[in-house]
Motif scaffolding. Structure first.
Motif, short mmCIF file in Angstrom:
data_model
loop_
_atom_site.label_atom_id
_atom_site.label_comp_id
_atom_site.label_asym_id
_atom_site.label_seq_id
_atom_site.Cartn_x
_atom_site.Cartn_y
_atom_site.Cartn_z
N UNK A 161 2.19 0.62 2.53
CA UNK A 161 1.44 1.07 1.22
C UNK A 161 1.93 0.40 0.05
N UNK A 162 3.14 -0.33 -0.11
CA UNK A 162 3.73 -0.85 -1.08
C UNK A 162 3.78 -2.38 -1.16
N UNK A 163 3.07 -3.10 -0.42
CA UNK A 163 2.92 -4.50 -0.50
C UNK A 163 1.82 -4.88 -1.66
N UNK A 164 2.10 -6.25 -2.04
CA UNK A 164 1.00 -6.53 -3.31
C UNK A 164 -0.35 -6.35 -2.79
N UNK A 165 -0.60 -6.41 -1.56
CA UNK A 165 -2.14 -6.63 -1.02
C UNK A 165 -2.54 -5.11 -0.33
N UNK A 166 -1.74 -4.30 -0.36
CA UNK A 166 -1.88 -3.02 0.36
C UNK A 166 -3.16 -2.33 0.03
N UNK A 167 -3.71 -2.27 -1.52
CA UNK A 167 -4.62 -1.27 -1.74
C UNK A 167 -5.82 -2.31 -2.19
N UNK A 182 -9.26 -3.49 6.75
CA UNK A 182 -8.52 -3.80 7.94
C UNK A 182 -7.85 -2.65 8.56
N UNK A 183 -7.26 -1.68 7.47
CA UNK A 183 -6.54 -0.56 8.23
C UNK A 183 -7.63 0.30 8.50
#
Length: 375
Positions: free
Chosen positions: A124-130, A137-138
């Motif tokens: 949830x805390x990667x630059x592309x997470x959101x 994909x999730x």
């Protein structure tokens, strides 16, 4: 032991990603064991005119069984409806159905083992997470991964980091997750004995090598920052980048005289490029393992890696672990490894000793041990 292995053949074609190399080397290793009878399993769509896989696949000579439906359709049905059952394609005497990749396979005739390399889509805390792409994909992974974790007997993965994230984010049962690690191909071992001054170099200047291109996930922003800091230090050290790069970072690199983009390079060239480098610069945001770090150590090149995801575990004290956001400390590490021969020699020796444990044979040993343990 009789094993049937479900694969996506396209992932095995050379050149391939780290996951593809893991698939190829583990299956080739299993196939070489006298105690194992291995058969591949895939959609008929991948067969060539001679009834084998594409010549680009190193697995082409392993016996193969196919099913008639298209791969994508079949897997969607498996993951959404747990149908069609694959028992009709699995021999009665099969000991394991093994998928060296992420999937769910509905089989009741024998135990199933799959491989999950990482679960970055659930972070949830990667630059592309959101981003929209990652959310989609999730969602798709969520349709099958929980039932795979619950119903399949063994889940292989490649690092303790990936194992812990499956436990923490997905509630996986730690007792059935087996860490098998990764290995290094023979050309990296072979070139370690060659004097790098005798090899063709991509630039006359000393350089740090980046593998994987300038991409967001590979820490391209951090690499650009390090390059700028090297210029501020008036260092003659170049940054040479092997791999496909994203357009915005290509434009940024073209404005910096100390970055050289090679684009996609053949696999056969990577050992040479690493051997000639003063260091490997590996500033990824997220890696399930990070094979280039071990490859660099094998050829005798020090590693400067980010303190993110699996990299501190894989590199350990055999390389320099940095905060990739601190460009000054990254540049300082690169310069020190270039100019301080005593420090460089120390890290080269640490790398040789540390990387010795990472072989494909050891990886296959852990897989076969798990098959016997969980049978």
């Amino acid at each position: 032991m009789n094993i049937i292995s479900y694969i996506h053949p396209i992932r095995t074609y050379l050149p391939c990603t780290g996951a593809g190399r893991h698939i190829n080397n583990t299956l080739l290793g299993l196939n070489s064991r006298k105690s194992i009878d291995l058969e591949l399993f895939c959609s008929k769509q991948w067969l060539q005119a001679d009834g084998k896989l594409d010549p680009r696949s190193p697995l082409r000579e392993i016996p193969l069984k196919t099913f008639p439906l298209q791969e994508n359709l079949t897997e969607r049905l498996w993951k959404l409806t747990q149908f069609p059952k694959m028992d009709g394609y699995v021999a009665v005497n099969t000991d394991w159905l093994f998928a060296p990749m992420e999937t769910y396979i509905p089989v009741s005739r024998c135990p199933v083992a799959i491989t999950i390399y990482d679960i970055q889509v659930f972070e949830t805390d990667l630059p592309w997470s959101h981003t929209r792409q990652n959310r989609w994909s999730r969602y798709k992974w969520s349709q099958w991964i929980y039932q795979s974790l619950a119903k399949h007997q063994v889940i292989f993965t490649i690092s303790e980091f990936s194992k812990q994230r499956m436990i923490e984010l997905l509630g996986a049962d730690e007792r059935k997750i087996v860490v098998v690690g990764c290995g290094v191909e023979q050309p990296f071992n072979d070139i370690a004995a060659i004097d790098p001054t005798k090899l063709e170099r991509p630039t006359e200047a000393p350089y740090a090598l980046v593998i994987g291109g300038l991409r967001l996930k590979k820490g391209a922003d951090f690499v650009i920052g390090a390059a700028k800091e090297l210029l501020n230090h008036r260092s003659d050290l170049q940054i040479v980048v092997a791999g496909d790069s994203e357009a915005e970072y290509v434009a940024a690199a073209q404005e910096l005289p100390n970055i050289k983009l090679l684009g996609i390079v053949p696999d056969r060239d990577l050992p040479r490029l690493l051997r000639c480098a003063s260091s490997l610069l590996f500033l990824s945001y997220y890696e399930g393992f990070g094979i280039p770090a071990i490859e660099a150590m094998v050829v005798g090149t020090p590693v400067v890696a980010s303190n993110r995801a699996s990299l501190p575990e894989v590199v350990d004290t055999a390389g320099v672990i940095v905060n990739p956001e601190n460009s000054a400390s990254v540049a300082d590490a690169l310069i020190q490894l270039q100019e301080n021969s005593q420090l460089r020699t120390a890290y080269i020796q640490r790398g040789y000793e540390h990387s010795a444990q990472y072989t494909w044979s050891n990886c296959v040993d852990r897989i076969t041990t798990a098959f016997h343990t969980f049978a």
